[in-house]
Write a protein that holds these residues in place. Structure first.
Motif, PDB file in Angstrom:
ATOM      1  N   ILE A   1      -7.959  17.067   9.835  1.00  0.00           N
ATOM      2  CA  ILE A   1      -6.571  16.736  10.136  1.00  0.00           C
ATOM      3  C   ILE A   1      -6.508  15.353  10.762  1.00  0.00           C
ATOM      4  N   ILE A   2      -5.504  14.568  10.344  1.00  0.00           N
ATOM      5  CA  ILE A   2      -5.214  13.304  11.011  1.00  0.00           C
ATOM      6  C   ILE A   2      -3.915  13.486  11.783  1.00  0.00           C
ATOM      7  N   PHE A   3      -3.714  12.614  12.772  1.00  0.00           N
ATOM      8  CA  PHE A   3      -2.508  12.667  13.603  1.00  0.00           C
ATOM      9  C   PHE A   3      -1.780  11.336  13.498  1.00  0.00           C
ATOM     10  N   ARG A   4      -0.483  11.421  13.180  1.00  0.00           N
ATOM     11  CA  ARG A   4       0.318  10.223  12.973  1.00  0.00           C
ATOM     12  C   ARG A   4       1.353  10.078  14.070  1.00  0.00           C
ATOM     13  N   GLN A   5       1.564   8.844  14.485  1.00  0.00           N
ATOM     14  CA  GLN A   5       2.654   8.491  15.400  1.00  0.00           C
ATOM     15  C   GLN A   5       3.589   7.530  14.681  1.00  0.00           C
ATOM     16  N   GLY A   6       4.844   7.927  14.535  1.00  0.00           N
ATOM     17  CA  GLY A   6       5.831   7.037  13.934  1.00  0.00           C
ATOM     18  C   GLY A   6       5.534   6.722  12.485  1.00  0.00           C
ATOM     19  N   GLN A   7       5.991   5.566  12.038  1.00  0.00           N
ATOM     20  CA  GLN A   7       5.832   5.109  10.658  1.00  0.00           C
ATOM     21  C   GLN A   7       4.455   4.474  10.485  1.00  0.00           C
ATOM     22  N   THR A   8       3.609   5.062   9.645  1.00  0.00           N
ATOM     23  CA  THR A   8       2.227   4.594   9.537  1.00  0.00           C
ATOM     24  C   THR A   8       1.949   3.852   8.226  1.00  0.00           C
ATOM     25  N   ARG A   9       2.788   4.038   7.235  1.00  0.00           N
ATOM     26  CA  ARG A   9       2.475   3.526   5.896  1.00  0.00           C
ATOM     27  C   ARG A   9       2.575   2.012   5.823  1.00  0.00           C
ATOM     28  N   ILE A  10       1.609   1.411   5.152  1.00  0.00           N
ATOM     29  CA  ILE A  10       1.579  -0.032   4.935  1.00  0.00           C
ATOM     30  C   ILE A  10       2.282  -0.334   3.614  1.00  0.00           C
ATOM     31  N   ASP A  11       3.293  -1.200   3.635  1.00  0.00           N
ATOM     32  CA  ASP A  11       4.043  -1.474   2.409  1.00  0.00           C
ATOM     33  C   ASP A  11       3.248  -2.407   1.490  1.00  0.00           C
ATOM     34  N   ASP A  12       3.755  -2.587   0.269  1.00  0.00           N
ATOM     35  CA  ASP A  12       2.994  -3.321  -0.734  1.00  0.00           C
ATOM     36  C   ASP A  12       2.748  -4.776  -0.337  1.00  0.00           C
ATOM     37  N   ALA A  13       3.733  -5.414   0.269  1.00  0.00           N
ATOM     38  CA  ALA A  13       3.568  -6.817   0.648  1.00  0.00           C
ATOM     39  C   ALA A  13       2.468  -6.968   1.702  1.00  0.00           C
ATOM     40  N   GLU A  14       2.481  -6.079   2.685  1.00  0.00           N
ATOM     41  CA  GLU A  14       1.458  -6.134   3.735  1.00  0.00           C
ATOM     42  C   GLU A  14       0.087  -5.784   3.156  1.00  0.00           C
ATOM     43  N   LEU A  15       0.048  -4.830   2.216  1.00  0.00           N
ATOM     44  CA  LEU A  15      -1.229  -4.447   1.610  1.00  0.00           C
ATOM     45  C   LEU A  15      -1.820  -5.610   0.810  1.00  0.00           C
ATOM     46  N   ALA A  16      -0.961  -6.348   0.112  1.00  0.00           N
ATOM     47  CA  ALA A  16      -1.424  -7.523  -0.633  1.00  0.00           C
ATOM     48  C   ALA A  16      -1.993  -8.575   0.323  1.00  0.00           C
ATOM     49  N   ALA A  17      -1.367  -8.723   1.487  1.00  0.00           N
ATOM     50  CA  ALA A  17      -1.862  -9.687   2.478  1.00  0.00           C
ATOM     51  C   ALA A  17      -3.211  -9.237   3.033  1.00  0.00           C
TER      52      ALA A  17
END
Length: 360
Positions: free
Chosen positions: A160-176
């Motif tokens: 199990i992982i534990f998440r706080q708030g919004q964790t997903r990295i969007d496509d622009a940030e992933l490209a960077a």
């Protein structure tokens, strides 16, 4: 202010210290991974008539009482039979603070055995999801699909992982991120995550995968490097860059691309398209920070794909996109990375069966 992201090992220890994670047997240090916590089987397995979710207003215990056929003592070990559904209370329970949720998946070795394991909760409406602020017990549903298994109290089949708030990295940030530290060999196809494809043209030879044999024996989940692959698997070979999947069969294949997870990221496999074809890629789930990362000894790590074909035979071709990796930011960099700092079975992997089988 609370930092958004996936909790690292230090954050998981903090949850334990604060009583947000409790257990009938104290949590061992070895359960804490760079970005996840391994969950242990409790003392009893309930054989139930069908898979279920508790649903709003219902506890898992009440559902078990409704659907139970019989119960099995796991303290001395017991066989969970292929094609049957079991529910096992886990040794761990949670009292998550507001703003913290959990997401579970099968551990890598368990997914590679085609052992369907999904965490369920009281009032739950989704598999493998522990809602924000949830307080209560955790259970795992187990359905062996290719092989019967010998299971025991304390074994760790889920994480199990534990998440706080919004964790997903969007496509622009992933490209960077990819521009700074490459996350995939070759061009990065980034669209709603990082796309990956199946590899059916190996650098040498013609072995591209394995298909589970339909009438194999029992696998003891505690035995590592013990079983002869030939007793459980048929080799899949091709020199044409394509294979035909048989309906109902389970395959172990490998991604064409080498994948890397930087130390400040985690990732989760997801379907690429629901209608991508007459097959489904099954997922061991999470990739810890450091997987495939050069500095952690993981350069060239492929993603292992667990594939099941459905109604019709299906032609799968080299380079066909079969899934995507959703990258998530970490709250902090883990104290120990996957591979270099902990004993990791699959760092630097190519095509590889679960750890229960002897290496070729």
């Amino acid at each position: 202010m609370t930092v958004s992201g996936v909790l690292a090992d230090s954050g998981i220890r903090n949850l334990i210290d604060k009583g947000a994670i409790t257990a009938t047997v104290p949590v061992a240090e070895g359960q804490i991974q760079p970005a996840s916590l391994d969950l242990r089987l409790g003392t009893v397995a309930y054989r139930v008539r069908a898979s279920f979710l508790a649903g709003q207003g219902h506890s898992v215990a009440a559902r078990i009482a409704e659907f139970e056929m019989h119960r099995i003592d796991l303290t001395k070990g017991a066989v969970l039979e292929k094609g049957c559904v079991y529910v096992v209370p886990l040794l761990e329970s949670v009292r998550l603070p507001a703003g913290t949720s959990g997401a579970a998946s099968a551990k890598s070795s368990i997914g590679r055995l085609d052992l369907l394991t999904r965490v369920i909760t009281d009032n739950g409406t989704e598999f493998d999801r522990v809602p924000d602020g949830y307080t209560g017990p955790l259970y795992v549903e187990i359905c062996p699909r290719s092989f019967s298994v010998l299971a025991r109290t304390g074994q760790m089949l889920s994480q199990i992982i534990f998440r706080q708030g919004q964790t997903r990295i969007d496509d622009a940030e992933l490209a960077a991120i990819h521009a700074r530290t490459p996350i995939v060999s070759g061009p990065a196809v980034i669209s709603d995550g990082l796309a990956f494809s199946v590899g059916l043209r190996p650098e040498s030879g013609d072995l591209v995968g394995y298909r589970a044999k339909p009438h194999a024996g029992v696998i003891d989940l505690d035995r590592v490097g013990h079983y002869d692959p030939a007793d459980f698997w048929e080799e899949v070979r091709t020199r044409e860059g394509r294979i035909i999947l048989d309906p109902g069969a389970f395959y172990i294949l490998v991604s064409r691309e080498a994948i890397a997870i930087p130390p400040d990221c985690a990732a989760e496999m997801a379907p690429y398209l629901a209608m991508v074809g007459e097959f489904r890629v099954h997922y061991a789930g999470f990739f810890d920070p450091g997987f495939g990362y050069d500095a952690a000894g993981g350069a060239g790590s492929r993603g292992v794909l667990e594939v099941r074909c459905h109604e019709a035979p299906f032609v799968l071709e080299h380079g066909q996109v079969v899934g995507r990796l959703i990258y998530e930011r970490m709250v902090s960099v883990p104290e120990r990375l996957y591979g270099v700092d902990i004993k990791s079975n699959y760092q630097g992997q190519g095509l590889k069966l679960s750890k229960h089988f002897r290496a070729g």
